[in-house]
Scaffold this motif. Structure first.
Motif, mmCIF file in Angstrom:
data_model
loop_
_atom_site.group_PDB
_atom_site.id
_atom_site.type_symbol
_atom_site.label_atom_id
_atom_site.label_comp_id
_atom_site.label_asym_id
_atom_site.label_seq_id
_atom_site.Cartn_x
_atom_site.Cartn_y
_atom_site.Cartn_z
ATOM 1 N N GLN A 427 35.680 30.009 57.848
ATOM 2 C CA GLN A 427 36.274 29.650 59.154
ATOM 3 C C GLN A 427 37.471 30.247 59.490
ATOM 4 N N LEU A 428 38.294 30.476 58.574
ATOM 5 C CA LEU A 428 39.662 30.711 58.663
ATOM 6 C C LEU A 428 39.953 32.138 58.797
ATOM 7 N N PRO A 429 41.181 32.478 59.328
ATOM 8 C CA PRO A 429 41.420 34.103 59.647
ATOM 9 C C PRO A 429 41.545 34.736 58.052
ATOM 10 N N LEU A 430 41.462 36.016 58.241
ATOM 11 C CA LEU A 430 41.751 36.899 57.018
ATOM 12 C C LEU A 430 41.008 36.370 55.742
ATOM 13 N N TYR A 431 39.580 36.231 56.101
ATOM 14 C CA TYR A 431 38.702 35.846 54.997
ATOM 15 C C TYR A 431 38.384 37.017 53.947
ATOM 16 N N SER A 432 38.557 38.368 54.263
ATOM 17 C CA SER A 432 38.636 39.319 53.522
ATOM 18 C C SER A 432 39.642 39.544 52.432
ATOM 19 N N ILE A 433 40.729 38.755 52.765
ATOM 20 C CA ILE A 433 41.904 38.700 51.884
ATOM 21 C C ILE A 433 41.930 37.498 50.849
ATOM 22 N N THR A 434 41.557 36.554 51.762
ATOM 23 C CA THR A 434 41.628 35.206 51.112
ATOM 24 C C THR A 434 40.447 34.504 50.074
ATOM 25 N N ALA A 435 39.468 35.282 50.163
ATOM 26 C CA ALA A 435 38.346 35.045 49.349
ATOM 27 C C ALA A 435 38.625 35.981 48.206
ATOM 28 N N PRO A 436 38.953 37.082 48.135
ATOM 29 C CA PRO A 436 39.431 37.928 46.823
ATOM 30 C C PRO A 436 40.563 37.392 45.989
ATOM 31 N N VAL A 437 41.564 36.573 46.953
ATOM 32 C CA VAL A 437 42.792 35.964 46.252
ATOM 33 C C VAL A 437 42.219 34.758 45.646
ATOM 34 N N SER A 438 41.174 33.912 46.188
ATOM 35 C CA SER A 438 40.695 32.973 45.658
ATOM 36 C C SER A 438 39.983 33.394 44.431
ATOM 37 N N LEU A 439 39.120 34.165 44.233
ATOM 38 C CA LEU A 439 38.429 34.724 43.092
ATOM 39 C C LEU A 439 39.244 34.999 41.915
ATOM 40 N N VAL A 440 40.622 35.754 42.194
ATOM 41 C CA VAL A 440 41.607 35.945 41.272
ATOM 42 C C VAL A 440 42.175 34.743 40.608
ATOM 43 N N LEU A 441 42.389 33.763 41.603
ATOM 44 C CA LEU A 441 42.969 32.646 41.214
ATOM 45 C C LEU A 441 41.904 31.762 40.223
ATOM 46 N N ILE A 442 40.899 31.665 40.419
ATOM 47 C CA ILE A 442 39.736 31.135 39.639
ATOM 48 C C ILE A 442 39.822 31.816 38.426
ATOM 49 N N VAL A 443 39.778 33.008 38.413
ATOM 50 C CA VAL A 443 39.760 33.820 37.095
ATOM 51 C C VAL A 443 41.143 33.432 36.251
ATOM 52 N N ILE A 444 42.243 33.161 36.962
ATOM 53 C CA ILE A 444 43.459 33.035 35.974
ATOM 54 C C ILE A 444 43.424 31.562 35.645
ATOM 55 N N PHE A 445 42.801 30.519 36.513
ATOM 56 C CA PHE A 445 42.654 29.264 35.845
ATOM 57 C C PHE A 445 41.685 29.325 34.710
ATOM 58 N N PHE A 446 40.505 30.182 34.765
ATOM 59 C CA PHE A 446 39.925 30.170 33.888
ATOM 60 C C PHE A 446 40.649 30.733 32.477
ATOM 61 N N VAL A 447 41.344 31.756 32.763
ATOM 62 C CA VAL A 447 42.091 32.299 31.411
ATOM 63 C C VAL A 447 43.062 31.429 30.835
ATOM 64 N N THR A 448 43.935 30.727 31.785
ATOM 65 C CA THR A 448 44.988 29.826 31.142
ATOM 66 C C THR A 448 44.073 28.681 30.427
ATOM 67 N N SER A 449 43.227 28.247 30.850
ATOM 68 C CA SER A 449 42.530 27.166 30.303
ATOM 69 C C SER A 449 41.864 27.630 28.815
#
Length: 528
Positions: A427-449
């Protein structure tokens, strides 16, 4: 050793002289540095668990489906009162003269800057939870059909509007971080000040003496390994499910158990690379990247949403959080079983299960800090950031629902928690950017844990050595992924949560005993 005027030992000063040396009873087959029998027993039981869970998936699903609700409803008072004790103990240490004791001795200086230190402790202590639960929980506690209103207060009633977010902040605030404070500070003091190995058993030297190097110590360390491993795999499983949902939502990739398994394998492989790079080149660098990306995502949500409302709402949430902190912490006479048993007691068991992992990791990076500085940074700062994050993300999703958007509410009502974040961002602007960024962030959280967790387990199973062979780190990082796969295939979310609660409950006794041993050690350091 300190002497009083009568040349007798002051009973406030403990004698930690011991002939034990790190790794003295290790065996080294195939180039490994194995602390016998901690490594052998821990590894054997984990391998057996993976095999049984994968070959008996239906039975595992039924067992874990029964286990979690039984444990959280039976041991609710025990878990909640234990967390309360740890929180009060942490505050008491911070304001007492013992708060002046410096980790590593009076001349020790920090190894990391404030920015690097806080980034690492925050990434290790929070993991994927911020992205998974910040949208899910406030909505879950608001929808009447889910029967999970905190304290039974209907958020639609005037005066209760913030209760959905307050209930979320409660689970990510002071109470949970207190477990990390006690375990992390105990390990740091016993290792850096009293020169004992960096392993859980060392913290019990004041009450067990030389017996910590025998079977008493072995049991403590083995329990810490199990607790850490299952606490981590719960987070890794949740993260993999969320990444799979995001890939489906953004790129149309069909969601399936196979995809989740492939994601766990792929991200575990990335974590192995970080493990091989070590603390500074791997964990520290990823943690700093993680923090930068998280701040960017947070600022985008804040600025793209109703900024003034979200900031004002944060003030109201913090006010109500302080008002409701004591009632929410009280396990007796409650009428909100859906919230307390379904969420709070599970959370406290999860925080406790994570405490050996996060505590040891924080201890490793905290030399040179005072006790007061340690407590304020590990307890207050992350709690405040979590509250701000949950208020902004939770406030936005509730505002979206109030304005007629039902996407997140429907996802939560259908219990598809892994998709809630993406329904909000849509529902926010730039979903095509923020969604992939969120995916990368989740992956990095995954890796650091995963990589920081494997470093910690490796340290425990090597008898406290911080430079154990790389092959051992690879072994534990790999098996974190395998256990997550076994639990997901053998019961899904219920299996993940049931496993962590079953380990968190017995380990709570260990953490409470560590608090007493920590007090004795700090008193000794203060009077030397």
């Amino acid at each position: 050793m300190t002497e009083n005027s009568n040349s007798e030992q002051d009973d406030r000063v403990l004698d930690f002289d011991t002939e034990y040396e790190v790794g003295q009873d290790n065996i080294r087959p195939w180039g490994l540095d194995i602390h016998n029998p901690v490594f052998v027993i821990s590894a054997s039981v984990i391998i057996l668990f993976v095999l049984v869970a994968l070959t008996n998936q239906e039975a595992a699903a039924a067992f874990f489906g029964w286990l979690r609700p039984f444990l959280t409803s039976t041991f609710d008072w025990y878990l909640m009162m234990s967390i309360n004790i740890l929180l009060l103990f942490s505050f008491a240490l911070a304001i007492s003269p013992l708060g002046k004791v410096r980790i590593g001795g009076k001349d020790a200086r920090p190894d990391y800057s404030y920015a690097g230190w806080i980034a690492m402790l925050f990434s290790a202590g929070i993991g994927i939870g911020l992205l998974f639960f910040s949208v899910l929980e406030p909505m879950y506690y608001t929808l009447p059909q889910l029967d999970a209103w905190p304290l039974g207060k209907d958020p639609s009633v005037p005066g209760n509007e913030t209760m959905g977010i307050v209930g979320t902040v409660f689970h990510w605030g002071l109470n949970g971080w207190a477990a990390y404070v006690v375990v992390g500070l105990a390990l740091a003091i016993f290792h850096y000040n009293l020169k004992l190995p960096l392993t859980l058993r060392s913290a019990f030297y004041p009450i067990l003496g030389e017996r910590v190097w025998g079977w008493w110590g072995h049991v403590i360390d083995i329990l810490a390994v199990f607790s850490t491993l299952f606490g981590l795999t719960t987070t890794l499983g949740l993260g993999a499910q969320q990444v799979a949902a995001g890939l489906n939502d953004v790129f149309g990739i069909p969601t399936s158990e196979t995809l989740v398994v492939v994601l766990i394998v792929a991200i575990t492989a990335v974590a192995l690379v970080s493990v091989l790079l070590g603390m500074d080149a791997g964990v520290k660098r990823l943690s700093e990247i993680n923090m930068i990306m998280a701040v960017i995502l947070f600022l985008f949500v804040l600025l793209a949403g109703p900024t003034l409302y979200l900031l004002t709402n944060f003030g109201a949430v913090m006010r109500d959080y302080m008002i409701e902190l004591v009632p929410l912490s009280n396990p007796f006479g409650r009428s909100d079983d859906g919230y307390m048993h379904g969420w709070t007691t599970f959370y406290w068991a999860w925080w406790i299960a994570w405490s050996p992992f996060v505590g040891m990791f924080i201890a490793r990076i905290s030399r040179g800090r005072t006790v007061r500085e340690f407590i304020l940074c590990v307890l207050i700062a992350p709690s405040f950031v979590c509250a701000l994050w949950m208020s902004v993300f939770g406030g936005l999703v509730l505002e979206q629902m109030a304005n007629g958007y039902q996407g997140v509410a429907q996802a939560v009502a259908d219990y598809r928690p892994e998709i809630a974040l993406f329904r909000m961002l849509d529902q926010l602007p730039l979903y095509s950017i923020t969604a992939p960024v969120s995916l990368v962030l989740i992956v990095i959280f995954f890796v650091t844990s995963s990589d920081s967790g494997s470093l910690v387990i490796d340290t425990i199973t090597a008898g406290g050595k911080m430079d154990a062979p790389v092959a051992q780190r690879v072994f534990w990082a790999s098996f974190e992924g395998l256990v997550a796969i076994a639990l997901l295939l053998g019961g899904g979310l219920n299996a993940l949560q049931g496993a962590v609660v079953s380990l968190g409950i017995p380990f709570t006794l260990v953490v409470l005993a560590m608090a007493w041993c920590l007090y004795l050690a700090l008193r000794s350091e203060r009077y030397k």
